[in-house]
Design an enzyme around this catalytic site. Sequence first.
Site, PDB file in Angstrom:
ATOM      1  N   LYS A 215       0.847  -1.209   0.000  1.00  0.00           N
ATOM      2  CA  LYS A 215       0.000   0.000   0.000  1.00  0.00           C
ATOM      3  C   LYS A 215       0.881   1.257   0.000  1.00  0.00           C
ATOM      4  O   LYS A 215       2.089   1.175   0.249  1.00  0.00           O
ATOM      5  CB  LYS A 215      -0.912  -0.016   1.221  1.00  0.00           C
ATOM      6  CG  LYS A 215      -0.170   0.119   2.542  1.00  0.00           C
ATOM      7  CD  LYS A 215      -1.113  -0.070   3.721  1.00  0.00           C
ATOM      8  CE  LYS A 215      -0.359  -0.238   4.997  1.00  0.00           C
ATOM      9  NZ  LYS A 215      -0.468   0.837   5.937  1.00  0.00           N
TER      10      LYS A 215
ATOM     11  N   TYR B 217      14.117  30.760   4.927  1.00  0.00           N
ATOM     12  CA  TYR B 217      13.011  31.547   5.476  1.00  0.00           C
ATOM     13  C   TYR B 217      13.146  31.753   6.983  1.00  0.00           C
ATOM     14  O   TYR B 217      13.436  30.806   7.723  1.00  0.00           O
ATOM     15  CB  TYR B 217      11.682  30.839   5.218  1.00  0.00           C
ATOM     16  CG  TYR B 217      11.262  30.806   3.766  1.00  0.00           C
ATOM     17  CD1 TYR B 217      11.219  31.960   2.995  1.00  0.00           C
ATOM     18  CD2 TYR B 217      10.901  29.597   3.172  1.00  0.00           C
ATOM     19  CE1 TYR B 217      10.814  31.912   1.660  1.00  0.00           C
ATOM     20  CE2 TYR B 217      10.489  29.542   1.850  1.00  0.00           C
ATOM     21  CZ  TYR B 217      10.449  30.708   1.101  1.00  0.00           C
ATOM     22  OH  TYR B 217      10.055  30.657  -0.212  1.00  0.00           O
TER      23      TYR B 217
HETATM   24  C1  LIG Z   1      -3.601  -3.725   8.565  1.00  0.00           C
HETATM   25  C2  LIG Z   1      -2.131  -3.654   8.345  1.00  0.00           C
HETATM   26  N1  LIG Z   1      -1.425  -4.802   8.291  1.00  0.00           N
HETATM   27  C3  LIG Z   1      -0.091  -4.799   8.112  1.00  0.00           C
HETATM   28  C4  LIG Z   1       0.589  -3.614   7.966  1.00  0.00           C
HETATM   29  C5  LIG Z   1       2.085  -3.655   7.788  1.00  0.00           C
HETATM   30  O1  LIG Z   1       2.711  -3.114   8.899  1.00  0.00           O
HETATM   31  P1  LIG Z   1       4.309  -3.029   8.965  1.00  0.00           P
HETATM   32  O2  LIG Z   1       4.691  -2.050   7.916  1.00  0.00           O
HETATM   33  O3  LIG Z   1       4.572  -2.565  10.339  1.00  0.00           O
HETATM   34  O4  LIG Z   1       4.798  -4.386   8.679  1.00  0.00           O
HETATM   35  C6  LIG Z   1      -0.098  -2.407   8.016  1.00  0.00           C
HETATM   36  C7  LIG Z   1       0.629  -1.153   7.891  1.00  0.00           C
HETATM   37  O5  LIG Z   1       0.335  -0.121   8.384  1.00  0.00           O
HETATM   38  C8  LIG Z   1      -1.511  -2.420   8.214  1.00  0.00           C
HETATM   39  O6  LIG Z   1      -2.224  -1.298   8.255  1.00  0.00           O
END
Ligand SMILES: Cc1ncc(COP(=O)(O)O)c(C=O)c1O
Length: 386
Positions: A41, A273
Amino acid sequence: MVTELIDPGTARADIDLDAFRANIAALRGVVGEATLMVVVKADAYGHGMLRCAAAARAAGVEWLGVATPGEAIALREAGDDGRVLAWLYGVNEDLTPLVAADVDVSLQSPDQVSRAVAAAAVTERRARVHLKVDTGLSRNGAEPAGWGELFAAAAEAEQVGALEVVAVWSHLAAADEPGHPSVEVQVAAFERACAEARAAGLRPQLRHLANSAGALLLPQARYDLVRVGIAAYGVEPAPGLAALAGVELRPVMTLRATLANVKPIPAGAGVSYGWVWTAPGRTTVGLVPLGYADGIPRHAGNRAEVAFGAGRAPVRGRICMDQLVVELGPDADAEPGAEVVLFGPGDAGEPTAAEWAVWCDTIGYEIVTRIGARVPRRYLDQGSVS
Ligand SMILES: Cc1ncc(COP(=O)(O)O)c(C=O)c1O
């Protein structure tokens, strides 16, 4: 060819796919029997979703995790046909495109079950669903009082062939803080949820709870699958966790730039700035053509450092939208075009994202993820660059 908004010779993020694959292999070694889901993601935490997804698949990763339906559909449009889970969508979003694209969907309420059933009817496919239970994060997921209703609705929909309940799942609140009391509370709640799901007649193939920190440090939270994001990108969820787990992770992203300008300034000159830094003596400053529009935190002003030559150059004054100023020293032998490295793996003395996180009072996740779309990415893959 899409026009790049910054010339990669001026600034770019190098993404080391060999390191990415090595991290995946190292994580596999730690989690044993559990299946790995690589979380891609947020543009793979800033590393580029499509390239990282393809590299993960080539490394044999069976599951990819995304937040939004749009991210899942983008994977499908790019030709990814493996297992993908999407877990975050709004109240008015139609789940039909996800079900049509054979994307697994997270559901947390009877209403969401109805929406998945409707999508299954339209697409004439069984929706593949993961039932999300809140075990203590108080974010998404059914609260314990709602588990029964959620499981009953899903079981009924499964019986009529509208759904397949693939998993029961949840998310940890503080796995990155070894010994945190929330972990055992959440594991116990998750066990209760899985037992309730069974009692409701559900037989999910998968139970999943752990993120990177859980995957690294908590065997009791690994269950059948672990959802690993940040560790795959070579950044520790918190400093020291990889060593505790006996794993070596290599940061995948190196952010580099060339100085767009170099100039001597006299003692007393105000820099950037607000003149929040003035030169105590004559010195030389260099202009780095990246700013907060590119994801460099404004909090880094007067705190962060970049690698320059064989050493480090401190950021002086405020970070601007597109640029920042570093001090090269009074006798610097620097020309415009000289390279600086903002962060990288750290082996050549450059700062790491973890160091930037300390300077900016945040986490390494935020440092890499916020590197913006304007910054071109270059992918290093087994000796080739593209
Ligand atoms: C629901 C969920 N699962 C897994 C992860 C992965 O987490 P990490 O990057 O700490 O492994 C995330 C990341 O925010 C998440 O929102």
